[in-house]
Write an enzyme that holds these catalytic residues in place. Structure first.
Site, mmCIF file in Angstrom:
data_model
loop_
_atom_site.group_PDB
_atom_site.id
_atom_site.type_symbol
_atom_site.label_atom_id
_atom_site.label_comp_id
_atom_site.label_asym_id
_atom_site.label_seq_id
_atom_site.Cartn_x
_atom_site.Cartn_y
_atom_site.Cartn_z
ATOM 1 N N TRP A 19 81.153 59.138 -26.893
ATOM 2 C CA TRP A 19 82.568 58.904 -26.575
ATOM 3 C C TRP A 19 82.615 57.932 -25.399
ATOM 4 C CZ3 TRP A 19 86.137 63.534 -24.660
ATOM 5 C CH2 TRP A 19 87.369 63.011 -24.223
ATOM 6 N N GLU A 20 83.025 56.693 -25.700
ATOM 7 C CA GLU A 20 83.062 55.662 -24.645
ATOM 8 C C GLU A 20 84.507 55.282 -24.352
ATOM 9 O OE1 GLU A 20 80.329 52.404 -25.121
ATOM 10 O OE2 GLU A 20 78.872 53.660 -26.115
ATOM 11 N N PHE A 21 85.072 55.790 -23.320
ATOM 12 C CA PHE A 21 84.603 56.850 -22.434
ATOM 13 C C PHE A 21 85.778 57.778 -22.153
ATOM 14 C CE2 PHE A 21 81.577 53.472 -21.221
ATOM 15 C CZ PHE A 21 80.395 54.173 -21.307
#
Ligand SMILES: *[C@@H]1O[C@H](CO)[C@@H](O)[C@H](O)[C@H]1NC(C)=O
Ligand SMILES: *[C@@H]1O[C@H](CO)[C@@H](O)[C@H](O)[C@H]1NC(C)=O
Length: 376
Positions: free
Chosen positions: A142-144
């Site tokens: 998961w960015e971010f």
């Protein structure tokens, strides 16, 4: 004379053996991982030299707007092919699938993590997907997370995910699935306006390890100067791998949960003045490659073709090359090996590469695997 002192040779040997055993049992098996970009048509899973890795991560799968994995047939075939191929190799490696990736919808993850119902839907579907295709685990990229609230929810997500994994292992009587996450190079976003910090407490309790993305410190968003995009040290800022890894440990992360990212690619710039070709020299644009990115294979090709000057910079622990007005910052086997030494000195778990298919004849991957002896 042997045996005449207060400490005999035999006692010394015993002390040595005991301390050696202590070291061996204290360090869990190392992680030598790499991501496989599923869009790399010219580099199939069968081309992976599995003697050099312990874990291969399929990049990437994305949940739908219902937070479940809805897998089209073509992807299903590719996933089966991936896990089957890597289970049959000699030696076999463990496989994970990575969820998300750079440039994907981070708000989808934020919404999912903010609500107990959607977390459950996501978690159950992720475990079903892993079991259906024969993966050994999952990785969340998961960015971010964008704010402290997202970080809090991420911690809760990890805890509920772990609970579901333990339950799944009990009911299926199989080894628990691995759970990892790709994270920022540092424990907190100390450069951003919205300060936030990863939930270290939850990572320690619930994840097998984290993949710290120790690269992309510089790039096409700043064309005014060249940069060592994965520098181990930076004398002018905290944007460095040594600072990032230490920040995680300082914040209480167990060293056995920390895995260092290594890039198999370089970043390019066009120099302002070809005679000024240091790290941080003036630049005017990105250089060759899509968005100024060259894989290590392409960097080597560029260097050879242009007779580029290659410099091993010991201050930053990075490599760069230049020819005419083109400048490339990257890691080769030498700078990567020095980083491996740093990581082992720090006592972390291992390393991972972004990405498979970018290395040149396995030069960096092989050297890294040889150099990492901790926990073997
Ligand atoms: C995976 O796909 C490749 C290329 O299509 C094929 O040659 C190979 O036999 C497949 N392997 C498995 C285990 O399905
Ligand atoms: C780096 O971070 C430390 C605290 O972690 C701080 O004291 C120092 O001023 C920072 N250095 C720079 C150059 O920003």
């Amino acid at each position: 004379m042997v045996g005449s002192g207060s400490t005999t040779y035999f006692q010394l040997l015993n002390i040595l053996l005991i301390s050696l055993t202590g070291v061996v049992t204290a360090s869990p098996p190392p992680v030598k991982a790499a991501y496989w970009p599923s869009w790399s048509t010219d580099f199939p899973p069968s081309a992976i030299d599995t003697t050099l890795f312990t874990h291969i991560l399929y990049a990437f799968l994305m949940p739908s707007s219902t937070y479940k994995f809805e897998i089209p047939t073509s992807t299903a075939l590719q996933l089966s092919n991936f896990t089957t191929t890597l289970r049959r190799t000699n030696p076999p490696v463990k496989t994970l699938y990575s969820i998300g990736g750079g440039g994907t919808d981070s708000h989808l993850f934020a919404r999912m993590a903010s609500n107990a119902k959607s977390r459950q839907a996501f978690i159950i579907s992720s475990i079903q997907t892993a079991r259906r295709f024969g993966f050994d685990g999952m990785d969340l990229d998961w960015e971010f997370p964008e704010n402290p609230n997202d970080m809090q929810n991420l911690g809760v997500l990890f805890a509920e995910w772990r609970r579901a994994i333990v339950h799944d292992a009990k009911t299926t009587r199989r080894a628990p699935l691995l759970l990892t996450a790709a994270v920022y190079f540092a424990v907190d976003f100390f450069l951003d306006e919205t300060y936030r910090k990863f939930p270290v407490w939850s990572i320690n309790q619930n994840l097998d390890w984290i993949n710290a993305m120790c690269y992309d410190y510089h790039g096409s968003w700043d064309t005014s100067r060249t940069g060592a995009h994965a520098a181990l040290y930076d004398p002018t800022s905290n944007i460095s791998t040594s600072y990032g890894l230490r920040s995680w440990i300082k914040a209480g992360l167990l060293k056995s949960k920390l895995v260092m990212g290594l890039p198999l690619y370089g970043k390019t710039w066009v120099l302002k003045d070809p005679n000024s070709h240091e790290i941080g020299s003036g630049a005017v644009a990105v250089g060759p490659g899509d968005d100024g990115v060259l894989t290590y294979v392409e960097v080597e090709e560029f260097n050879k073709k242009n007779g580029a000057e290659i410099v091993h910079d010991m201050e930053t622990v990075s490599t760069y090359s230049y020819s005419g007005s083109v400048w490339v910052g990257y890691d080769d086997a030498i700078s990567a090996t020095l980083k491996i030494g740093f990581g082992q000195g720090l006592g972390i778990r291992g390393y991972f590469f972004w990405a498979l298919g970018f290395d040149s004849d396995w030069r960096i991957s092989r050297q890294a695997s040889r150099a990492w002896i901790l926990g073997e």
